[in-house]
Design a protein around this motif. Sequence first.
Motif, PDB file in Angstrom:
ATOM      1  N   GLY A  84     -23.450  -6.935  -7.858  1.00  0.00           N
ATOM      2  CA  GLY A  84     -22.323  -6.088  -8.223  1.00  0.00           C
ATOM      3  C   GLY A  84     -21.598  -6.467  -9.500  1.00  0.00           C
ATOM      4  O   GLY A  84     -20.838  -5.665 -10.041  1.00  0.00           O
ATOM      5  N   HIS A  85     -21.829  -7.679 -10.021  1.00  0.00           N
ATOM      6  CA  HIS A  85     -21.048  -8.116 -11.184  1.00  0.00           C
ATOM      7  C   HIS A  85     -21.673  -7.712 -12.512  1.00  0.00           C
ATOM      8  O   HIS A  85     -21.151  -8.042 -13.572  1.00  0.00           O
ATOM      9  CB  HIS A  85     -20.879  -9.644 -11.156  1.00  0.00           C
ATOM     10  CG  HIS A  85     -22.173 -10.377 -11.398  1.00  0.00           C
ATOM     11  ND1 HIS A  85     -23.138 -10.528 -10.423  1.00  0.00           N
ATOM     12  CD2 HIS A  85     -22.669 -10.980 -12.507  1.00  0.00           C
ATOM     13  CE1 HIS A  85     -24.168 -11.210 -10.940  1.00  0.00           C
ATOM     14  NE2 HIS A  85     -23.902 -11.490 -12.200  1.00  0.00           N
ATOM     15  N   LEU A  86     -22.783  -6.996 -12.482  1.00  0.00           N
ATOM     16  CA  LEU A  86     -23.503  -6.707 -13.724  1.00  0.00           C
ATOM     17  C   LEU A  86     -22.875  -5.559 -14.494  1.00  0.00           C
ATOM     18  O   LEU A  86     -22.191  -4.709 -13.928  1.00  0.00           O
ATOM     19  CB  LEU A  86     -24.969  -6.392 -13.403  1.00  0.00           C
ATOM     20  CG  LEU A  86     -25.703  -7.473 -12.607  1.00  0.00           C
ATOM     21  CD1 LEU A  86     -27.137  -7.038 -12.320  1.00  0.00           C
ATOM     22  CD2 LEU A  86     -25.678  -8.814 -13.346  1.00  0.00           C
ATOM     23  N   GLU A  87     -23.150  -5.552 -15.795  1.00  0.00           N
ATOM     24  CA  GLU A  87     -22.680  -4.469 -16.656  1.00  0.00           C
ATOM     25  C   GLU A  87     -23.890  -3.623 -17.042  1.00  0.00           C
ATOM     26  O   GLU A  87     -24.937  -4.160 -17.387  1.00  0.00           O
ATOM     27  CB  GLU A  87     -22.031  -5.085 -17.902  1.00  0.00           C
ATOM     28  CG  GLU A  87     -21.343  -4.091 -18.803  1.00  0.00           C
ATOM     29  CD  GLU A  87     -20.771  -4.754 -20.058  1.00  0.00           C
ATOM     30  OE1 GLU A  87     -20.794  -4.101 -21.102  1.00  0.00           O
ATOM     31  OE2 GLU A  87     -20.322  -5.917 -19.979  1.00  0.00           O
ATOM     32  N   TRP A  88     -23.721  -2.301 -16.988  1.00  0.00           N
ATOM     33  CA  TRP A  88     -24.860  -1.409 -17.222  1.00  0.00           C
ATOM     34  C   TRP A  88     -24.636  -0.508 -18.430  1.00  0.00           C
ATOM     35  O   TRP A  88     -23.591   0.131 -18.560  1.00  0.00           O
ATOM     36  CB  TRP A  88     -25.107  -0.552 -15.978  1.00  0.00           C
ATOM     37  CG  TRP A  88     -25.576  -1.376 -14.822  1.00  0.00           C
ATOM     38  CD1 TRP A  88     -24.796  -1.981 -13.872  1.00  0.00           C
ATOM     39  CD2 TRP A  88     -26.931  -1.721 -14.503  1.00  0.00           C
ATOM     40  NE1 TRP A  88     -25.585  -2.671 -12.986  1.00  0.00           N
ATOM     41  CE2 TRP A  88     -26.897  -2.535 -13.342  1.00  0.00           C
ATOM     42  CE3 TRP A  88     -28.169  -1.416 -15.087  1.00  0.00           C
ATOM     43  CZ2 TRP A  88     -28.061  -3.040 -12.753  1.00  0.00           C
ATOM     44  CZ3 TRP A  88     -29.326  -1.922 -14.502  1.00  0.00           C
ATOM     45  CH2 TRP A  88     -29.261  -2.718 -13.347  1.00  0.00           C
ATOM     46  N   HIS A  89     -25.653  -0.450 -19.276  1.00  0.00           N
ATOM     47  CA  HIS A  89     -25.618   0.436 -20.434  1.00  0.00           C
ATOM     48  C   HIS A  89     -26.678   1.522 -20.284  1.00  0.00           C
ATOM     49  O   HIS A  89     -27.715   1.301 -19.650  1.00  0.00           O
ATOM     50  CB  HIS A  89     -25.937  -0.339 -21.717  1.00  0.00           C
ATOM     51  CG  HIS A  89     -24.891  -1.349 -22.096  1.00  0.00           C
ATOM     52  ND1 HIS A  89     -25.006  -2.141 -23.215  1.00  0.00           N
ATOM     53  CD2 HIS A  89     -23.716  -1.688 -21.524  1.00  0.00           C
ATOM     54  CE1 HIS A  89     -23.948  -2.930 -23.310  1.00  0.00           C
ATOM     55  NE2 HIS A  89     -23.149  -2.682 -22.292  1.00  0.00           N
ATOM     56  N   MET A  90     -26.430   2.657 -20.898  1.00  0.00           N
ATOM     57  CA  MET A  90     -27.440   3.708 -20.983  1.00  0.00           C
ATOM     58  C   MET A  90     -28.060   3.628 -22.379  1.00  0.00           C
ATOM     59  O   MET A  90     -27.335   3.688 -23.375  1.00  0.00           O
ATOM     60  CB  MET A  90     -26.782   5.075 -20.742  1.00  0.00           C
ATOM     61  CG  MET A  90     -27.704   6.253 -20.909  1.00  0.00           C
ATOM     62  SD  MET A  90     -28.992   6.293 -19.623  1.00  0.00           S
ATOM     63  CE  MET A  90     -29.792   7.859 -20.033  1.00  0.00           C
ATOM     64  N   VAL A  91     -29.391   3.467 -22.425  1.00  0.00           N
ATOM     65  CA  VAL A  91     -30.037   3.331 -23.738  1.00  0.00           C
ATOM     66  C   VAL A  91     -30.962   4.496 -24.062  1.00  0.00           C
ATOM     67  O   VAL A  91     -31.479   4.592 -25.179  1.00  0.00           O
ATOM     68  CB  VAL A  91     -30.822   1.992 -23.860  1.00  0.00           C
ATOM     69  CG1 VAL A  91     -29.912   0.792 -23.617  1.00  0.00           C
ATOM     70  CG2 VAL A  91     -32.034   1.947 -22.936  1.00  0.00           C
ATOM     71  N   GLY A  92     -31.196   5.388 -23.111  1.00  0.00           N
ATOM     72  CA  GLY A  92     -32.149   6.477 -23.332  1.00  0.00           C
ATOM     73  C   GLY A  92     -31.457   7.816 -23.526  1.00  0.00           C
ATOM     74  O   GLY A  92     -30.239   7.933 -23.371  1.00  0.00           O
ATOM     75  N   HIS A  93     -32.260   8.812 -23.830  1.00  0.00           N
ATOM     76  CA  HIS A  93     -31.717  10.160 -24.050  1.00  0.00           C
ATOM     77  C   HIS A  93     -31.010  10.666 -22.794  1.00  0.00           C
ATOM     78  O   HIS A  93     -31.558  10.605 -21.701  1.00  0.00           O
ATOM     79  CB  HIS A  93     -32.856  11.109 -24.426  1.00  0.00           C
ATOM     80  CG  HIS A  93     -32.436  12.534 -24.512  1.00  0.00           C
ATOM     81  ND1 HIS A  93     -31.489  12.965 -25.421  1.00  0.00           N
ATOM     82  CD2 HIS A  93     -32.791  13.629 -23.792  1.00  0.00           C
ATOM     83  CE1 HIS A  93     -31.305  14.276 -25.257  1.00  0.00           C
ATOM     84  NE2 HIS A  93     -32.084  14.696 -24.279  1.00  0.00           N
ATOM     85  N   LEU A  94     -29.816  11.162 -22.993  1.00  0.00           N
ATOM     86  CA  LEU A  94     -29.022  11.696 -21.884  1.00  0.00           C
ATOM     87  C   LEU A  94     -28.974  13.210 -21.998  1.00  0.00           C
ATOM     88  O   LEU A  94     -28.505  13.750 -22.999  1.00  0.00           O
ATOM     89  CB  LEU A  94     -27.601  11.102 -21.950  1.00  0.00           C
ATOM     90  CG  LEU A  94     -26.603  11.580 -20.900  1.00  0.00           C
ATOM     91  CD1 LEU A  94     -27.073  11.255 -19.485  1.00  0.00           C
ATOM     92  CD2 LEU A  94     -25.237  10.937 -21.160  1.00  0.00           C
TER      93      LEU A  94
END
Length: 240
Positions: A84-94
């Motif tokens: 639960g402590h992780l940070e998430w990024h979106m790197v692909g086409h949205l």
Amino acid sequence: MKNGHTAIREQDGEPSADARLNALRERVTAACSRAGRAPHEVRIAAVSKTFGPNDVSALAQAGQTVFGESRVQEARQKIPLCPGHLEWHMVGHLQRNKVKDILPWCTLLHSADSLELLERLDTACEASGRSLAVLLEVNLAGESSKYGFAAEEIPGILERAGAWIRLDVIGLMTLPPFHEDPERSRQYFRRLRELRDHARATSGFDLPELSMGMSNDFEVAIEEGATWIRPGTLLFRRRA
Ligand SMILES: *Cc1c(COP(=O)(O)O)cnc(C)c1O
């Protein structure tokens, strides 16, 4: 911090998550020193697309905290199964109709690639009372297979960006044409930095972040000024 359930040394003799992360960090540090940069200026978004929660957990246990996903559906299923402590990024086409789907988990969108997407994001953030940091993806080689703005469009986009209250445009991202030889990526990384320097001088946006470099070319990207690198396969087991 290791428990018996985490495979430190995998059965087939491939290096453990610890070993892979340490090897990457050493190469990051070496690239930084070649470029006269401090290692803390370069952060790692581990691109976990196609890898499962167990792979993410092993890398998290080794100390990696930021992960990148490129498909909304996959991220939505995987993230609840990860620490639960992780940070998430979106790197692909949205896709424009999936904008709302990233808001519960995404802290940085590396791949803002159209004006309409940005406007929809701002509206969706407003509606949910939050803000979002974004990078503008630039398609420097003009590849029709890739998303992203043309370099010439960036000044115009930044003019519009002043009106987005909920979006923080904090930099640029690029994904150059793939070549085995990482030196062939250098010209694109350099151009992204020059584009940023120019935009910074003319737009009033500081644009501190440059997201560039993947498993095969992150060292060259660091030499050219990357602040976020996006290695995937290098950090995980080979993709099935
Ligand atoms: C898949 C992907 C990566 C990671 O690529 P590797 O070659 O596995 O390091 C980085 N950035 C984006 C946008 C990707 O889609």
